[in-house]
Design an enzyme around this catalytic site. Sequence first.
Site, PDB file in Angstrom:
ATOM      1  N   ASP A 142      43.545 -10.812 -29.824  1.00  0.00           N
ATOM      2  CA  ASP A 142      43.084 -11.284 -28.516  1.00  0.00           C
ATOM      3  C   ASP A 142      42.714 -12.771 -28.572  1.00  0.00           C
ATOM      4  O   ASP A 142      42.564 -13.417 -27.538  1.00  0.00           O
ATOM      5  CB  ASP A 142      41.820 -10.509 -28.095  1.00  0.00           C
ATOM      6  CG  ASP A 142      42.081  -9.505 -26.977  1.00  0.00           C
ATOM      7  OD1 ASP A 142      43.063  -9.676 -26.249  1.00  0.00           O
ATOM      8  OD2 ASP A 142      41.283  -8.558 -26.858  1.00  0.00           O
TER       9      ASP A 142
ATOM     10  N   GLN B 177      38.437  -3.646 -26.054  1.00  0.00           N
ATOM     11  CA  GLN B 177      38.558  -3.878 -24.621  1.00  0.00           C
ATOM     12  C   GLN B 177      37.201  -4.273 -24.031  1.00  0.00           C
ATOM     13  O   GLN B 177      36.194  -3.623 -24.271  1.00  0.00           O
ATOM     14  CB  GLN B 177      39.104  -2.607 -23.932  1.00  0.00           C
ATOM     15  CG  GLN B 177      39.431  -2.778 -22.460  1.00  0.00           C
ATOM     16  CD  GLN B 177      40.561  -3.761 -22.189  1.00  0.00           C
ATOM     17  OE1 GLN B 177      41.505  -3.882 -22.964  1.00  0.00           O
ATOM     18  NE2 GLN B 177      40.481  -4.479 -21.085  1.00  0.00           N
TER      19      GLN B 177
ATOM     20  N   LYS C 129      48.793  -1.334 -22.436  1.00  0.00           N
ATOM     21  CA  LYS C 129      49.032  -1.931 -23.760  1.00  0.00           C
ATOM     22  C   LYS C 129      49.743  -0.920 -24.662  1.00  0.00           C
ATOM     23  O   LYS C 129      50.666  -1.280 -25.398  1.00  0.00           O
ATOM     24  CB  LYS C 129      47.707  -2.398 -24.380  1.00  0.00           C
ATOM     25  CG  LYS C 129      47.171  -3.655 -23.711  1.00  0.00           C
ATOM     26  CD  LYS C 129      45.723  -3.959 -24.068  1.00  0.00           C
ATOM     27  CE  LYS C 129      45.188  -5.059 -23.148  1.00  0.00           C
ATOM     28  NZ  LYS C 129      43.753  -5.310 -23.311  1.00  0.00           N
TER      29      LYS C 129
HETATM   30  N1  GUN Z   1      39.207  -7.437 -20.495  1.00  0.00           N
HETATM   31  C1  GUN Z   1      39.856  -8.172 -19.551  1.00  0.00           C
HETATM   32  N2  GUN Z   1      40.865  -8.861 -20.126  1.00  0.00           N
HETATM   33  C2  GUN Z   1      40.840  -8.552 -21.446  1.00  0.00           C
HETATM   34  C3  GUN Z   1      41.641  -8.957 -22.553  1.00  0.00           C
HETATM   35  O1  GUN Z   1      42.582  -9.754 -22.449  1.00  0.00           O
HETATM   36  N3  GUN Z   1      41.303  -8.413 -23.755  1.00  0.00           N
HETATM   37  C4  GUN Z   1      40.261  -7.557 -23.891  1.00  0.00           C
HETATM   38  N4  GUN Z   1      39.997  -7.100 -25.117  1.00  0.00           N
HETATM   39  N5  GUN Z   1      39.505  -7.172 -22.895  1.00  0.00           N
HETATM   40  C5  GUN Z   1      39.797  -7.667 -21.670  1.00  0.00           C
END
Ligand code: GUN
Length: 294
Positions: A119, A96, A52
């Site tokens: 998200d 996350q 990211k």
């Molecule tokens: N863990 C697995 N996929 C994601 C996601 O798209 N966002 C976040 N914050 N955590 C994750």
Amino acid sequence: MQIIDGKKVAAEIKAEIRAEVEQLVAEGKRRPQLAAIIVGSDGASQTYVANKEKACGECGFRSQVLRFAESATEQELLAAIAQLNADGEVDGFIVQLPLPRHISEQRVIEAIDPKKDVDGFHPINVGRMAVGLPSYVSATPAGIKELLLRYGIATSGKHCVVLGRSNIVGRPLATLLSQKDTPGDCTVTVCHSRTRNIGEICRTADIVVAALGQPEFLTSGMVAEGATVIDVGTTRVPAPDAKSGFRLKGDVKFDEVAPKCSYITPVPGGVGPMTIVSLMKNTLKAYKKEVYGS
Ligand code: GUN
């Protein structure tokens, strides 16, 4: 059979975003900024957050990562969230997942200001998405919609079978594809661990989305000739010959399913890069206050 190249589409979209950001900067505006909170040292989470950060750089965004030890308290996390909520230079942020067991994921998600919830996990955004109001849409479902759109895959009136009912992928995707939209207007069936006759149901699908996290679950006998198959799985399996020591495995037995398909996404290089790029798109939306206004 056509392989859907998520990496290529994602690169195109990042270039589009970068051009827009450089234009904004040329007009004297600040750069968009995404922040991420990560707790603990889980390898997959570290990789996702690193990817990211890299994507932010490619899009011309600023980024920051707040790292916490596995032993961090919920209180500490909530304090960091309050700080990011109040920071006028942070347009959006993510926490996350998964979080350590002693921290309530739900309380953490609900502490995020919905206006910065890029998200799309906050119940306010989930609810707004479900009733078709402007919202941040969860990145993986948004990325899958973008691939269907850019490859011109017809969805109206088609039967889409979604394997998996997670809050992050299966459930929001099923909602989105059943909505009056393009892509959308699908008849959607959601299958999960308690579904009977999964193979039979999948064989009636025009589109199968495999999002259960079970490597190579979908086999050729479960897929109709000419179906479109979208593979969301990214399980790490040990691979002593690989530099990292592991390899990503999808939920689809690619080699035997691909010859039957009209379109199929590979792992890696299919849905994964689109997930990250959708997060970038949501961050730009947050910067431009497109969802909630000022
Ligand atoms: N863990 C697995 N996929 C994601 C996601 O798209 N966002 C976040 N914050 N955590 C994750």
